[in-house]
Design an enzyme around this catalytic site. Sequence first.
Site, short mmCIF file in Angstrom:
data_model
loop_
_atom_site.label_atom_id
_atom_site.label_comp_id
_atom_site.label_asym_id
_atom_site.label_seq_id
_atom_site.Cartn_x
_atom_site.Cartn_y
_atom_site.Cartn_z
N ASP A 6 56.96 57.95 60.77
CA ASP A 6 55.70 57.36 61.21
C ASP A 6 55.95 56.62 62.51
OD1 ASP A 6 53.01 56.38 61.04
OD2 ASP A 6 53.79 54.46 60.37
N SER A 7 54.87 56.19 63.15
CA SER A 7 55.00 55.40 64.37
C SER A 7 55.56 54.01 64.05
CB SER A 7 53.63 55.25 65.03
OG SER A 7 52.71 54.70 64.10
N GLY A 39 48.69 55.44 68.39
CA GLY A 39 47.25 55.77 68.39
C GLY A 39 46.57 55.69 69.73
N CYS A 69 52.51 59.93 59.93
CA CYS A 69 51.60 59.38 60.94
C CYS A 69 50.48 60.39 61.26
CB CYS A 69 52.40 59.08 62.20
SG CYS A 69 51.42 58.47 63.56
N GLU A 149 48.31 44.79 60.16
CA GLU A 149 49.71 44.37 60.35
C GLU A 149 49.87 42.85 60.29
OE1 GLU A 149 51.98 46.46 63.25
OE2 GLU A 149 51.76 48.25 62.01
N CYS A 181 44.40 57.34 58.95
CA CYS A 181 45.40 56.47 59.59
C CYS A 181 46.25 55.89 58.47
CB CYS A 181 44.71 55.35 60.37
SG CYS A 181 45.87 54.14 61.04
N THR A 182 47.56 55.82 58.73
CA THR A 182 48.49 55.35 57.70
C THR A 182 48.10 53.98 57.13
OG1 THR A 182 49.78 54.55 59.57
CG2 THR A 182 50.57 56.54 58.44
N HIS A 183 47.54 53.12 57.99
CA HIS A 183 47.29 51.74 57.57
C HIS A 183 46.05 51.56 56.70
CE1 HIS A 183 50.07 51.26 60.85
NE2 HIS A 183 50.08 49.94 60.74
N1 DGL Z 1 50.61 55.53 62.18
C1 DGL Z 1 49.44 55.61 63.02
C2 DGL Z 1 48.49 56.68 62.46
O1 DGL Z 1 48.51 56.98 61.28
C3 DGL Z 1 48.74 54.28 63.12
C4 DGL Z 1 49.48 53.25 63.94
C5 DGL Z 1 49.68 53.65 65.38
O2 DGL Z 1 48.70 53.69 66.15
O3 DGL Z 1 50.80 53.95 65.73
O4 DGL Z 1 47.72 57.23 63.20
#
Ligand code: DGL
Length: 263
Positions: A6-7, A39, A69, A149, A181-183
């Site tokens: 992931d990012s 993102g 991600c 976060e 989105c992961t979050h």
């Molecule tokens: N992990 C990113 C996603 O799922 C979200 C966080 C980022 O922007 O890096 O798109």
Amino acid sequence: MIGIFDSGIGGLTVVKEFLRYLPDYQIIYFGDSARLPYGTKSPRFIRQCSKEIVKFLLKKGAKVIVIACHTASALAADFLRREFKDTPIFEIITPGVSGAIQSTKNKTIGIIGTPGTVNSGVHRRALLKKVADLNVYTESCPLLVPLIEEGWFERKETRLIVKNYLAPLKKKKIDTLILACTHYPLLKKVISFAMGKRVRIINPAKDLALSFRSLLRQNEKLANSLKKSKQHQFFLSDDPYNFRLMSRFCLGKEINPKIVRFN
Ligand code: DGL
């Protein structure tokens, strides 16, 4: 080993579903916390970062790659498949799309994600390819990742921002919403409240873990090569101050990541 990347730390929401549905398999995780967020970055940059990460995970012994991600899945999955032809590479877009198609009754689906994911148009294309007469509406929600976060899951400010972002989708009368989105699964309660009871929320991480599980059930050789033999491993490209908070929220415990810097 299943290499998940992931990012940053949001991908732990994907790890959570893998631990739930695939508890017997070994995970090696890489979060690119030094270069987060993806993102808002260019596709070229994301492809280059993703390639470095996949190389690292393969060197560490990963046998398959899971792109947790959504932004990297949207912008780099095809590229990675061309670059690493011998490695099975899974992304998180397709399972979420299938889940949404199964869920919708009024053929009206919403998607929320980062600007990178939403602007890529990848969900719209994948949805319409499967069902041509769907109504698809998207919203990018760049403020949500920083709020999450910080652990601001149920603050009134978060509720207000979520409500604002979701208002156009509500007007379109979507009955299914993909959290691309992961979050966002960490805001599921607030999102669900804002959308109302009739809207089904799709967490693609769950669909991804379940589709991966069915694949392993059909492929014994691959399944055996991924079986758990030692502790899961977590690597980050930097140690953000909120990693422990996020790991507690996502996995219910703190984990100690190893830091790897790419030059
Ligand atoms: N992990 C990113 C996603 O799922 C979200 C966080 C980022 O922007 O890096 O798109």
